[in-house]
Design an enzyme around this catalytic site. Structure first.
Site, PDB file in Angstrom:
ATOM      1  N   THR A 323      14.045  20.428   4.355  1.00 27.77           N
ATOM      2  CA  THR A 323      15.125  20.843   5.192  1.00 27.77           C
ATOM      3  C   THR A 323      16.043  20.700   4.075  1.00 27.77           C
ATOM      4  O   THR A 323      15.907  20.348   3.242  1.00 27.77           O
ATOM      5  CB  THR A 323      15.392  20.769   5.826  1.00 27.77           C
ATOM      6  OG1 THR A 323      16.515  20.572   6.632  1.00 27.77           O
ATOM      7  CG2 THR A 323      14.976  18.508   6.233  1.00 27.77           C
ATOM      8  N   HIS A 375       3.566   7.289   9.597  1.00 32.13           N
ATOM      9  CA  HIS A 375       2.994   6.040   9.164  1.00 32.13           C
ATOM     10  C   HIS A 375       1.529   5.667   9.798  1.00 32.13           C
ATOM     11  O   HIS A 375       0.690   4.883   8.687  1.00 32.13           O
ATOM     12  CB  HIS A 375       3.562   5.038   9.137  1.00 32.13           C
ATOM     13  CG  HIS A 375       3.610   3.619   7.865  1.00 32.13           C
ATOM     14  ND1 HIS A 375       2.523   3.863   6.765  1.00 32.13           N
ATOM     15  CD2 HIS A 375       4.081   2.832   6.731  1.00 32.13           C
ATOM     16  CE1 HIS A 375       2.380   3.124   6.391  1.00 32.13           C
ATOM     17  NE2 HIS A 375       3.606   2.626   6.242  1.00 32.13           N
TER      18      HIS A 375
END
Length: 404
Positions: A323, A375
């Site tokens: 993006t 994560h």
């Protein structure tokens, strides 16, 4: 001959849609393949066109109504002529009759009129042949509630005092607008991404001078060689990200329940801002695409996004997303994951800054990069090394050719 106008066939991932806008009203002439209604789904806006020359006889689903796949929207009369407009023009004294004619009031406008118990003859119409649109009714309600005594004056010069939301200047008016289905879906997915993923962001900065020098040197020849395709920055980022994804497969993976799915290909989504909201069309097999292929495809995505022509097949899948907030002036941001992907790269504004190079202060065009990652799937070490790999490839573009 009467023909049923039906909603498009939705993919399995789309349960239903919403009638967004009727571009034609009953009795209004339609040419074959002319756009008559937009159907908004969770992902894209689908267009329904006229099957032949003729007119819409009856609208069965008004604006805002929910429709299922292949559900009948309207009845179309093929070969029929439009309602005669000259007769209406020849009788200016009957303007109130024209404004209150059921055929001159759209389904959404009629619904709003009934909800507020309004007199349609008092609402000035700005639609075709004096027709009353939903916006006309909403403006009438706003102006009536704000200043009933000054309504004639306000109607006399609406353009001079209108704000972007058609709110008269100097008046404290609120306008409540329902969230579109696409916008609601985007909001839901963004919230889910933050709630369901262990999202973390790591940052770095890249010296864009090597890429800018390369682009400046070859952009004219590139455009001439590739039939007008312009050389931008996004293609360098896509190719750099593709190489980095091959080196760090976890960043190119996705999570499906308790399973980790590793993809042996690179399909990179590129975020495109449109009037209807953020869309992420996908570049397929970027490892086999040239810089020119990437630039041409992205340009096509941008054009079709602005025109509302992006299809569901353009946005399905994707193993990684890029993006670019820099086109709007963003210096730094934290991009949100695009589930089920495990990482997203954020580009930002290129800004000249003083940098220390070999003990000397040098002014360089720098860009902050942000990598948001899940994560649960990616360790911090991998995320940092992935971002550093992109930085190294961009600061020495020859590595993209040499695969080093």
């Amino acid at each position: 001959m009467s023909i049923e106008i039906k909603a498009p066939t939705f993919p399995e991932s789309v349960a239903d849609g919403t009638v967004a806008t009727w571009h034609k009203q009953p009795g209004e002439a339609c040419a074959a393949d002319e756009l008559i209604v937009d159907i908004e789904t969770d992902k894209v806006v689908l267009e329904v066109v006229a099957p032949a020359d003729g007119v819409i006889k009856e609208i069965l689903k008004g604006e805002g109504d929910t429709v299922l796949s292949e559900e009948v929207l309207a009845v179309f009369e093929a070969g029929a002529a439009a309602s005669a407009a000259p007769a209406q023009a020849a009788a200016p004294a009957a303007s109130a009759d024209v404004a209150t004619d059921a055929e001159k009031i759209g389904p959404a406008a009629r619904k709003l009129i009934d909800e507020h118990n309004l007199d349609a003859s008092q609402i000035p119409g700005t639609g075709k042949n004096g027709g009353i649109t939903k916006e006309d009714v909403q403006n009438f309600i706003n102006n009536r509630g704000a200043a009933p005594a000054a309504a004639p004056a306000a109607a006399a010069k609406p353009a001079a005092v209108a704000a972007p939301l058609n709110i008269p200047a100097g008046q404290r008016i609120e306008k409540r607008v329902p969230m579109t289905r696409l916008r609601a879906t985007i909001a839901k997915r963004l919230v889910e991404a933050q709630q369901n993923a262990a999202m973390l962001t790591t940052y770095n900065e890249v010296n864009m001078k090597p890429v800018m020098d390369l682009r400046s040197k070859y952009k004219d020849l590139f455009e001439k060689t590739h039939n007008g395709t312009r050389l931008g920055f996004m293609s360098f980022f896509v190719k750099a990200a593709t190489e980095a994804l091959k080196r760090f497969p976890a960043v190119n993976a996705s999570i499906d329940g308790n399973d980790m799915v590793y993809h042996g290909y690179q399909d990179i989504g590129v975020a495109v801002s449109t009037d209807r909201g953020l869309m992420v069309p996908v570049l397929r097999d970027t490892d086999s695409m040239s810089l020119a292929d990437v630039e041409a495809t992205i340009a096509d995505f941008g054009k079709r996004g602005r025109d509302g022509k992006l299809g569901m097949e353009d946005m399905q899948g994707g193993t990684f997303t890029i993006t670019n907030g820099g086109v709007f002036g963003s210096l730094m941001s934290t991009p949100i994951l695009n589930p089920p992907q495990t990482a997203i790269l954020g580009m930002h504004k290129i800004q000249e800054r003083p940098m220390a190079v070999n003990g000397q202060v040098v002014i360089l065009p720098m860009m902050y990069l942000a990598l948001s990652y899940d994560h649960r799937m990616i360790d911090g070490k991998e995320a940092v090394q992935f971002l550093v790999a992109i930085k190294d490839l961009l600061e020495d573009p020859a590595r993209l050719l040499l695969d080093v």
